[in-house]
Design an enzyme around this catalytic site. Structure first.
Site, PDB file in Angstrom:
ATOM      1  N   HIS A 167       0.855  -1.200   0.000  1.00 46.79           N
ATOM      2  CA  HIS A 167       0.000   0.000   0.000  1.00 46.79           C
ATOM      3  C   HIS A 167       0.892   1.252   0.000  1.00 46.79           C
ATOM      4  CE1 HIS A 167      -3.168   2.740   1.018  1.00 46.79           C
ATOM      5  NE2 HIS A 167      -4.001   1.828   1.503  1.00 46.79           N
ATOM      6  N   GLU A 272      -0.590   1.312  -5.671  1.00 49.00           N
ATOM      7  CA  GLU A 272      -0.433   0.079  -4.903  1.00 49.00           C
ATOM      8  C   GLU A 272      -0.437  -1.146  -5.806  1.00 49.00           C
ATOM      9  OE1 GLU A 272      -3.496   0.078  -1.860  1.00 49.00           O
ATOM     10  OE2 GLU A 272      -3.666   2.256  -2.091  1.00 49.00           O
TER      11      GLU A 272
END
Length: 298
Positions: A167, A272
Site C-alpha cells: 500500500h 499500490e
C-alpha cells in the site's frame, strides 16, 4: 532482541538500530546510494530517499504509532485481506501491518545496496485470531532503486483465498499538478462512496482533482507518476499482481481520518501493487505467492 543485540547481530557501518516513534524498533540504513527506515512494527518501510533526492515516500505527521494501530504512510502491508474484514471486529487490511515482525537477515556486503528480510508467523500475531497457519517473508532491497517483495506461504491443509497489497504512499509536491500514466484503456472499479459510476475505463492519464479510489483490473503494467513540482518521474513496476490501486482521499475523507492531516492530501498519492477484486489468489496447501514492487526515480 534489544537494540544492543540487534546491532551486534545485524549491524554494519551502513546499518544501525534505534527506537523510533512509539518506541518501535527501527532499522536505519544509510549506504551512500540511499537512506531508509524500516519499522519492525508491521515490517513497515517509513523512509526511502535516494542520494540527492527529495523523499520518495510520504508519511503523515498525524500518524499513530501505537501497537494496535497501523502506521499512516510509507508502505503498509495489507494481508491476508485487502479492505474491510468480513468480521467487523477484525482490523481493516488484515493483521500483518499490526504485528511485530522478526528481523531475519541483513546483507550489506554489496556497496550501495542493503538487503533486509523480515518474517512473520502465527506465533508473532497476538492482537487477533489467526485464521490459518502461514509463513510470511518481507524483503527490501535498498539502493538507488527500491525493491520490495512479499512472499506468502499457505501452511494449512486446505485452500486459502488471499487478497493483499503493498500500500505504497508516494510523496509529491502537489497532487493536483501530477499526472499518472500507464493505465490508459484499463478497466477499473470505482470504490469512492457514492460514486455515480461503479466502473469505468481509464481515458488518458490520471489526474487528481477529487477523491480517487480505484482498483484497475487485468493490468501488470508499470505506472509512472509525473511530478512537475519536484521535476521528477517515479517509475512504479510490479510483479505477481494483476490489479493496481490508485488512491487519494482528497478533502472530505482526509478530514474524517484522525491519523491523516486535514491538508495532507495535497502532498501524496498511493499507487499500490495489489491482489484484489477478481485478482484474489487461491493458495493450495503448501503453495506460495510472491508480490513485488520496484520503484525507480527517472
Amino acid at each position: 532482541m534489544n537494540l544492543e543485540e540487534l546491532q551486534k547481530t545485524f549491524g554494519a557501518d551502513t546499518v544501525t538500530f534505534r527506537k523510533g516513534p512509539g518506541e518501535f524498533t527501527t532499522v536505519i540504513i544509510d549506504n551512500g546510494a540511499a537512506e531508509a527506515e524500516i519499522c519492525l512494527h508491521g515490517a513497515h518501510l517509513m523512509k526511502f530517499v535516494p542520494a540527492g533526492a527529495v523523499p520518495v515516500l510520504w508519511m503523515s505527521k498525524s500518524s499513530w504509532f501505537e501497537p494496535d494501530r497501523p502506521i499512516r504512510g510509507g508502505v503498509p502491508i495489507c494481508w491476508p485481506y485487502f479492505g474491510a474484514a468480513a468480521d467487523p471486529a477484525l482490523p481493516a487490511h488484515g493483521f500483518a501491518r499490526l504485528s511485530e515482525w522478526n528481523l531475519a537477515e541483513i546483507d550489506s556486503s554489496e556497496k550501495g545496496m542493503t538487503r533486509v528480510a523480515l518474517t512473520l508467523s502465527p506465533a508473532d500475531v497476538t492482537a487477533v485470531p489467526v485464521p490459518f497457519p502461514f509463513e510470511l517473508r518481507m524483503e527490501f532491497v535498498i539502493g538507488k532503486v527500491l525493491q520490495m517483495t512479499l512472499t506468502m506461504k499457505n501452511c494449512s491443509d486446505s485452500e486459502q483465498i488471499i487478497t493483499d497489497a503493498l500500500h505504497t504512499y508516494f510523496n509529491v509536491k502537489s497532487a493536483g499538478a501530477i499526472t499518472i500514466s500507464g493505465l490508459d484503456g484499463v478497466s477499473y472499479e470505482d470504490r469512492v462512496v457514492g460514486a455515480k459510476v461503479f466502473g469505468g475505463v481509464q481515458d488518458g492519464d490520471i489526474r487528481i482533482d477529487r477523491e480517487v479510489d480505484r482498483v484497475y483490473l487485468d493490468t501488470a503494467d508499470a505506472v509512472e507518476i509525473h511530478d512537475p513540482g519536484y521535476d521528477r518521474t517515479i517509475l512504479v513496476e510490479k510483479f505477481g499482481s494483476e490489479s493496481t490501486v490508485v488512491w487519494n482521499p482528497w478533502i472530505r475523507k482526509s478530514q474524517a481520518m484522525p491519523d491523516f492531516g486535514d491538508d495532507e492530501y495535497h502532498t501524496m498519492v498511493c499507487i499500490e501493487a495489489v491482489n484484489a477484486a477478481k485478482d484474489r489468489r487461491i493458495l493450495a496447501p503448501g503453495a506460495t505467492h510472491v508480490i513485488s514492487q520496484k520503484i525507480t526515480l527517472k
